[in-house]
Every structure is written in C-alpha cells, then in structure tokens.
Design an enzyme around this catalytic site. Structure first.
Site: not given
Length: 477
Positions: A143, A241, A275, A453
């Site tokens: 994505n 993640e 997400c 991150e």
C-alpha cells in the site's frame, strides 16, 4: 532481483498488472531460497566495510540517492499509481515522503551519539557506544510500496547496517526503481540487496538465518505474530508495524467543516487502504445527523477512476478480494440495521475500466455488533457511530486489540489533552488527520506493533548499545 551489486534474472517471471484496468505494467524476476541465501551472504560480507565508514561518508552516499530521487520523482509517482492504483496526487505525496526520509537520515548519519557515565571507582572510565546491529531483513507491504522501504532503508543504511529487502509481490516495481537509484548512486556491492519472491522462500530464509540480526516488518498482525515466533529461534531483534483499527472521534464542540474534511482525508486517502485511516467514526449525538448528511454529500461527489487521471480522487482497490471484503462488511452492516447514505456497491465494467473499483461509501446507524467495527476493512467504507459522552466513546475506541493511530476533533483544550492521554494508541491526531512526520516516531501499541520508525527513534532500532569500561593506572604507580 539485485544481489551483490548486480541485477540478475531467473526463470520465474511475475506480471504486475494495473488494478485500474488489468493491463500488464511490467514484469519482475522472482527468487527462491538459494538466491535469498546469496543475498544474505552478500550483505554479511559487505557489512564490515560499510559499518566502518564514518557517518559523514555514509551520509554522502545517501545524498547521492537523494539527488537522483529528486530527478525521478514524477516517474516514481507514476510507477506507484500503475502498480497499486492510488490516485496520482497520493502517489506524489508518497514520493515526497520517500525523499524526506532519505534526506532526514542522510543528515542523521552524522549524529549517532553515545554516553559517558560517571564511574563508581576512581581508576575506571565508563562509556557507552552505539554500533550497527548487522544484516537487516526488511519486509514491506503493497500500500506504500516506496515510502515504507525508505522508512526502513534510510536509518539502517545511515547507521551502518546492510540490508536484504523484500517488497510485496503485489507492488514491487517502485522498489525496483529505488534499487536502480542505489546502483546509480554507487552504493558498494552487497550493501543493499533486493529479493522478490514467495514469503515461504524469501522470508523463511531471512528468519532462519543466524546472519540476519534484525527484521523490520510492516504488514498484518497475523503475519507479524508468526514472524515474532520465528525470530525466537535465532533471538533476532524485531520491529513490527502491524494492523490498525483507528477511531476518529468528533465531539460536539468540534469545527464540523474541519472535522468533515479531516474525516474524508483520513478515510479515503489511498482508497482507504492504509493502516492509519479512520475505521470507526464516532460522532456526538447532538451533531450526528448534521455531520452525517454533510459528510455523505462530500463523499458522494468524489471522483473515482484511474489513478493516473489528474482529477481522480479515489483510485481502484488493489484486488478483487479487497473489493469483496469491503462489500462483505457493508452487507453485514446493512443486514444488522445500518443504512447506506451513499455508495455501498462495486462499480462494474460498464461504469469504469476493467478494474477493482468500489464506490466511496458512508454507513449510518452502525453498532458494535457489525463486523466493520471490529475488523479492519481496508477500503473506502466509512461507518458512523453515535456516542453521547466522553467516557462512553473512550471505552468504545479502546475496545480493540489494535493500537496504531487515533484521531479526535474538539475545540476544548482540556478535553484534547485528557482524551489523547486516555486513548490506547501509539499516535494521536488532534484536529489533525495526518499526524505523521519523518522526524517523529511512527508505531503502535498492543497488537499494532513493536518499536518505532521515524526520527531519532528510527535510528535506535538499528543500533546495539555497548558498554566500554576502562581501568586506568593511577599517577602514583
């Protein structure tokens, strides 16, 4: 694939098709276990020399990458849209983020600091140094096919790690273009390696290898859990993640127009396939009807089509299964009492190109019995849920295994602080549908992930902490 500084071909070829029309965009070569082992070995052999470079020397390489990224940014945006469908303006935004990540970490390569610690004895000196962890296995989804890689590769390379990179099979073309840029920038052989193939072959080898000391993964919670289990065998460091189910709370004192614009931005960016997008939209009783109809008016006017069209606001979904899941959630909600204000159906070939299109959808009268409130839809469907007070909405918002992103709209400063502290999420946007920046930590709590991150927090994920204690001679000896 790109291993030890060379682009290689195999007998296995995968066609990449544009989800807007089914046309073949390009082909990539797939690898298996043996090629993955070669990539790991190349990264292992390259690590000593790369890690011994000064931060300034590694920074110079990243600045070369940055310059070429700037030159090719429109080409990269076009590639993203062709391979996974998102609207071109979303793709350009992603390329901008990619450039920002490499720029930030080109600068941060010079700034890996340690500490001096006061000793408990007069003849000792204690220091703490930070050193690169070693070979990194980086795994990214479809994505955000370019920026997700940049968010991992940037800090790993900056601190002195070498990388074996596995992008998604659904959208590997922009990663391939990035590795062409690495090659053009002259990164030493073996520092970065690209392997595209089946998860069982590629990821299996990364997880089994004792030479891979760190795994950075972005993807579903289910896969993340399995990788965490596998990491135990070699005690790898992991960053995860994972999935999200973001609540988007609109209080009665919110600026309604601002909240509507923010909801549209959060929910429908990348066709809802991210997400961090709004998944459960909680609206206070006193403004629910007004919000719902104004929101539906704006959503129903969105332009759907091929992402390459400059006017397109909502591109196709990535696959037929993604369309089917979105429609299943809508059907389940309607069967349990929800009402469709707009959308609610797949768009067939007579209306659009032969692609995976789903109409932007708004559902009202949604309740907690419906699948859409506890499963991540990952599509352009916005469920509106009523609430009457702060405690109630916080209980509903936190009632999930996920804890990635959350949002609230209010003009009450006390409420903004109070609610943001009680939301069980790694990130909170207050009157802000995009609370993300390269210099800030990105990540979740609960089953949405481990580690962070972005920014200096992203550097720490690729560093080991080493104690150095020196006993010195006293002057009278």
């Amino acid at each position: 694939m790109y291993i030890n500084g060379k682009f290689l071909e195999t007998e296995q070829v995968l066609e990449i098709r544009n989800p807007a029309n089914g046309q073949v965009v390009d082909k990539v070569f797939l690898v298996g276990k043996e090629e993955t082992k070669r990539a790991i070995n190349a990264a292992k052999n390259a690590f000593p020399a790369w890690s011994r470079l000064t931060g300034e020397e590694r920074s110079a390489y990243l600045y070369r990458v940055l310059d070429i990224l700037e030159e090719k940014k429109e080409q990269l945006a076009q590639t993203i849209t062709k391979e996974m469908g998102k609207a071109i303006h979303n793709a350009r935004y992603e390329v901008g983020n990619t450039i920002a990540f490499f720029k930030w970490y080109a600068e941060e390569a010079r700034r890996v600091y340690g500490d001096l610690i006061p000793a408990s004895a007069p003849n000792k000196r204690i220091s703490v140094i930070k050193q690169p962890i070693g070979v990194v296995g980086a795994i990214t989804p479809w994505n955000f096919p370019l920026s997700m890689g940049a968010r991992k590769l940037g800090p790993a390379l900056a601190v002195g790690c070498t990388v074996v990179f596995r992008p998604s099979r659904e959208a590997p073309l922009s990663s391939l273009e990035l590795f062409k840029i690495f090659d053009e920038a002259g990164l030493p052989s073996g520092v970065v390696n690209l392997v595209i193939g089946n998860a069982s072959d590629v990821v299996g080898e990364l997880m089994a290898s004792e030479d891979v000391r760190k795994i950075s993964f972005t993807g579903s919670t289910e896969v993340g859990k399995e990788l965490i289990r596998q990491s135990a065998d070699t005690v790898k460091r992991v960053s995860m993640e994972l999935g999200g189910h973001a609540p988007f709370i609109v209080f009665e004192d919110a600026d309604i127009e601002l909240a509507i614009d923010g909801t549209v931005s959060s929910k429908f960016a990348s066709t809802g396939q991210q997400c961090v997008c709004a998944n459960r939209i909680y609206v206070h009783d006193s403004i629910y009807e007004n919000f719902a109809h104004r929101f539906a008016d704006k959503v129903s006017s969105m332009i759907v089509g091929n992402g390459l069209n400059e006017k397109t606001q909502l591109g196709p979904m990535v696959s037929q299964s993604a369309v089917d899941k979105a429609h299943d959630h809508v059907t389940d909600a309607v069967n349990k009492g929800a009402t469709i204000l707009c959308g609610g159906r797949a768009l067939d070939e007579n209306e659009y190109e032969k692609g995976y299109f789903y109409a932007p959808t708004v559902l009202v009268d949604v309740n907690e019995e419906m699948k859409i409130t506890y499963e991540e839809t990952f599509g352009p469907v916005a469920p509106l849920i009523r609430f009457s007070n702060e405690d109630e909405v916080l209980e509903k918002a936190n009632n999930t295994e996920y804890g990635l992103a959350s949002y609230l709209y209010t003009n009450d400063l006390s409420r903004a602080h109070r609610v943001s502290e009680r939301l069980e999420y790694g990130m909170v946007g207050i009157n802000d549908p995009a609370p993300f920046a390269v210099q800030a930590p990105f990540g979740g709590v609960k089953q949405s992930g481990l580690g962070r991150e972005g920014g200096s927090y992203g550097l720490e994920e690729y560093l080991e902490t080493k104690l150095v204690s020196v006993a010195i001679k006293s002057e009278d000896r």
